[in-house]
Structure formats: C-alpha cells, structure tokens
Design a protein around this motif. Sequence first.
Motif, mmCIF file in Angstrom:
data_model
loop_
_atom_site.group_PDB
_atom_site.id
_atom_site.type_symbol
_atom_site.label_atom_id
_atom_site.label_comp_id
_atom_site.label_asym_id
_atom_site.label_seq_id
_atom_site.Cartn_x
_atom_site.Cartn_y
_atom_site.Cartn_z
ATOM 1 N N ARG A 190 0.858 -1.194 0.000
ATOM 2 C CA ARG A 190 0.000 0.000 0.000
ATOM 3 C C ARG A 190 0.884 1.231 0.000
ATOM 4 N N THR A 248 -10.626 -4.859 -2.307
ATOM 5 C CA THR A 248 -10.826 -3.637 -1.525
ATOM 6 C C THR A 248 -10.419 -2.402 -2.312
ATOM 7 N N GLU A 282 -7.788 -0.748 -1.942
ATOM 8 C CA GLU A 282 -6.907 0.096 -1.143
ATOM 9 C C GLU A 282 -5.451 -0.334 -1.243
ATOM 10 N N GLU A 283 -5.221 -1.607 -1.545
ATOM 11 C CA GLU A 283 -3.863 -2.128 -1.623
ATOM 12 C C GLU A 283 -3.507 -2.484 -3.060
#
Length: 176
Positions: free
Chosen positions: A80, A106, A108-109
């Motif tokens: 991330r 997600t 996000e990563e």
Amino acid sequence: MPLGIVIRRVPGVTRWATHVWKAVAVLPGAGGADWKEMRRDGDAVEYHAATLPLELFRTDTEAYLHGLSAKEPAIYVVMRPSESDRPLDMVLATASPYEAQDYADTGEELVEKVPMPEGLIAWIRDFVELHHEDEVFVKRRRDKARIDRKEDGIGDARIRQVADVYRAPSRKETVH
C-alpha cells in the motif's frame, strides 16, 4: 518462512507518474532489509524492500492447491502507498490466490503476482500433501413439509375484499 520482497523502480511513462514500482521477485529465507538497493541498470533500480513471513495454514490448503496448479505458480505481494519516507509499505506475502483476491477487491492495496521459485513450490507442495483433506460433498435434501399452504405476508390487511389481496388500498376502503 521469511520471504524477501524485491521491488523494481523504473521511470514513469507519463508526467503524472515519475516512477513505476513493481514487485518482481521473492527471496526465500532472506534476512531483514529496509529498502536496500540490490542492483542498478540504467534508470531501473531493484530494492530488497522488506522481509515478510510467509505463513501457511492447514485450513487454506485448497487455495494453495489452486495456486500450485496454475500455469505459473505465484506468490502474491500486497503493498500500500506509504505515509512515511518509504515509497510503499509491504503488507503481506501469501501463496493463497483467494487471500490475494480479497485484498485486490478492496482497492486500497496493490497486489502483485510474483513467480514462485522452485524450492518454494516444493515446500508448499509438501505442506499441502501433509495437511490437505478433501471435503466430501453432501447434497442438501429438502424436508417434506408443505410450505405452500401458508400465506404469510400476502396482501394488505386493510383490504376487506378477499378476491384481490394484492390490490393497494384506497382511501374509502380503509378499515377503522
């Protein structure tokens, strides 16, 4: 097993991205590292970014089998964007494509697929052979209870007429 994560930095191709970072290899049994430069080839630089533990769990052997049966078995590196002076934070290294998919979902990563070295393939295969148990498929059977005779929730209780229970009530038919 400790896995060293090798990250390559190359110049970006747009004016918005000055550099592109990509996980390119893993080093089984590596010692600790913190963005140690390993190799430089022109503008491309490879770093030993971090060493993460690769943990295998008996409950995930089906996922490991799925990963090993792929055309090219892989380790998935989850990263991330960093809030410190490092370019990326290394979050996880996993052999489970299912776990990697959960992180990828997600958004996000960053999840990178890195080719798995031969020794690591053998190590994971031995683990799977030792711990994998096939789950027996059990077909669910219906019970013989007649549930079609109940009419719970059908219609509106404010409608007096039995013939059309699906009709919406009007102001003059409201029961007081």
